[in-house]
Design a protein around this motif. Sequence first.
Motif, short mmCIF file in Angstrom:
data_model
loop_
_atom_site.label_atom_id
_atom_site.label_comp_id
_atom_site.label_asym_id
_atom_site.label_seq_id
_atom_site.Cartn_x
_atom_site.Cartn_y
_atom_site.Cartn_z
N HIS A 114 0.82 -1.22 0.00
CA HIS A 114 0.00 0.00 0.00
C HIS A 114 0.85 1.26 0.00
N LEU A 117 2.31 2.33 -3.24
CA LEU A 117 1.43 3.06 -4.16
C LEU A 117 1.68 4.56 -4.09
N GLU A 120 4.95 5.39 -5.83
CA GLU A 120 4.77 5.44 -7.29
C GLU A 120 4.02 6.69 -7.70
N PHE A 121 3.00 7.02 -6.93
CA PHE A 121 2.21 8.22 -7.20
C PHE A 121 3.11 9.45 -7.22
N ASP A 185 -4.48 15.59 -3.51
CA ASP A 185 -4.94 14.20 -3.39
C ASP A 185 -3.98 13.38 -2.53
N ASN A 188 -4.45 13.91 1.13
CA ASN A 188 -5.65 13.26 1.64
C ASN A 188 -5.50 11.75 1.73
N ILE A 189 -4.85 11.17 0.71
CA ILE A 189 -4.67 9.71 0.74
C ILE A 189 -3.85 9.32 1.96
N LYS A 192 -6.06 10.14 5.20
CA LYS A 192 -7.36 9.50 5.40
C LYS A 192 -7.40 8.01 5.06
N TYR A 193 -6.66 7.61 4.04
CA TYR A 193 -6.95 6.29 3.49
C TYR A 193 -5.86 5.24 3.61
N LEU A 194 -4.62 5.65 3.85
CA LEU A 194 -3.59 4.63 3.98
C LEU A 194 -3.79 3.89 5.30
N PRO A 195 -3.38 2.60 5.36
CA PRO A 195 -3.45 1.91 6.66
C PRO A 195 -2.56 2.65 7.67
N GLY B 172 -12.56 13.62 -1.22
CA GLY B 172 -11.52 14.64 -1.19
C GLY B 172 -10.36 14.28 -2.12
N ILE B 173 -10.69 13.55 -3.19
CA ILE B 173 -9.66 13.19 -4.17
C ILE B 173 -10.13 13.64 -5.54
N LYS B 174 -9.29 14.40 -6.25
CA LYS B 174 -9.75 15.03 -7.48
C LYS B 174 -9.23 14.37 -8.76
N THR B 175 -8.02 13.83 -8.71
CA THR B 175 -7.43 13.37 -9.97
C THR B 175 -7.66 11.87 -10.18
N GLY B 178 -5.19 9.80 -8.29
CA GLY B 178 -5.54 9.73 -6.87
C GLY B 178 -6.68 8.76 -6.63
N VAL B 181 -5.45 5.17 -6.76
CA VAL B 181 -4.81 4.72 -5.52
C VAL B 181 -5.88 4.37 -4.47
N TYR B 182 -6.89 5.23 -4.37
CA TYR B 182 -7.97 4.97 -3.41
C TYR B 182 -8.65 3.62 -3.72
N LEU B 185 -6.45 0.77 -2.62
CA LEU B 185 -6.39 0.67 -1.15
C LEU B 185 -7.67 0.07 -0.57
N ASN B 186 -8.78 0.31 -1.26
CA ASN B 186 -10.06 -0.18 -0.73
C ASN B 186 -10.57 -1.42 -1.48
#
Lengths: 247, 195
Positions: A114, A117, A120-121, A185, A188-189, A192-195, B172-175, B178, B181-182, B185-186
């Motif tokens: 994870h 990612l 890489e981003f 983004d 926020n990732i 909010k979203y990474l483990p 809250g993710i625009k691109t 992004g 990746v979300y 992850l989910n």
Amino acid sequence: MIFSKNQKMVDVIHTDFHLLKITDRFGIKLGFGDKTVLSVCLEYGINPDFFVEILNVFHDKNYFPRENLKSFSANTIIDYLEITHRYYLKDKLPEIEGLIGVLVDKCSDENKGHYKLILEFFHDYRHEMKDHIKREDEVVFPYAREIEKAYNNDNVSDSLLKRMREYSIEDYYKEHEDIEEKLFDLKNIIMKYLPEPENSRLCYDVLNELFMLEKDMNDHSRMEDTVMVPKIIDMERSISGNKNAKE
Amino acid sequence: MISVTIIEPSFIIRQGLVSSLSGFRDIEIHKVYDEFDNIEVIIKKIDTDIAILNPSSIDQISLAKLIEKDSEFFSKRIVLFTNFPVGLDLESAVRAVFSYHQSEADIVKGMNKLVAELNTTEEPKEEVLSKREQDILRLIALGKTQKEIADELFISTHTVVSHRKNITRKLGIKTVSGLTVYAILNNLISMGELQ
């Protein structure tokens, strides 16, 4: 607080240490002694009025004297934009990528995939920035400098006129939005979203860097979009106007 | 969010009001007036939830006349901020009264009470993607265009665009990168599917 060029450089930094980023970018080394901003600038061959405006703009988000900034030559403005580009490409972006790399290395096997990612981003993001900056440095800025030269000498070559017709400096700046959104983004990732990270400290460092980079780049694109571009457009108009009047 | 107009001739008090009220998350300062000469005109123009006004800047008789003209407006929207004690008549004619001499805690408490009474925005809540939004997010992450997504789900591109907007607002993710990746992850898509 608005800084003036007669203040001591060291006092400016005491007031806002983030301004070290600016002094660093201009190549100013520590060891200011009791020198004023003015004398430091003279020593390094920097336009002191421009330098003080940059300090102020960077320090106070509500301070942006557009007309005054536009009164500096395109050459002076572009010199600054170029050193900022170098700072992003050579220092900041590789530094942040390295930091995210360490974060990934320190992850447990379970989380590693994870966190990779975001590495890489960011890696893709850095390359996008590189391409964007390269086009600015190689196409937009030389063009802008030439426009200023033609404007000052009141002498415009046919090849420049042709380029003026084919090329619009405005188009180019639409890319800024995408670059800013990606950074938004990424923050926020991570938040909010990474483990949950095993190494929170390192994660905070990464976030801190991203927030600072974002602010820095917002200031930078504001300078490009609302100072440099309108300045060049004004000169383009005046050049075309004069040319038509002569004919 | 509640909107506020500030009408205060004194520079220092005006700045103080602006800067203290800016600290409230749910208060938005819309307009700031620094003059009282046209108080009647200004009051007519007020379109915010409340207006903060210093009663000592208007003479008592004019103020009483203004209140008489539109008592409902005053009792709903006008908040007085004053250096001198105001009479009971005046106090009951307006929404609230604050004084220069109140402590920070009292002023914050009073403002929060006003905000609670007037605020119509909902409390922030956890955003969850609907099943449909998840489907669309999956296809976006797989690199499909709006047109392709519309065709695949038998909906209009307009609907795809509006789902996309909601997804961005919720996450809250625009691109696209992004969102991709979300999605990974989910577990909406797997790494394998991306290749």
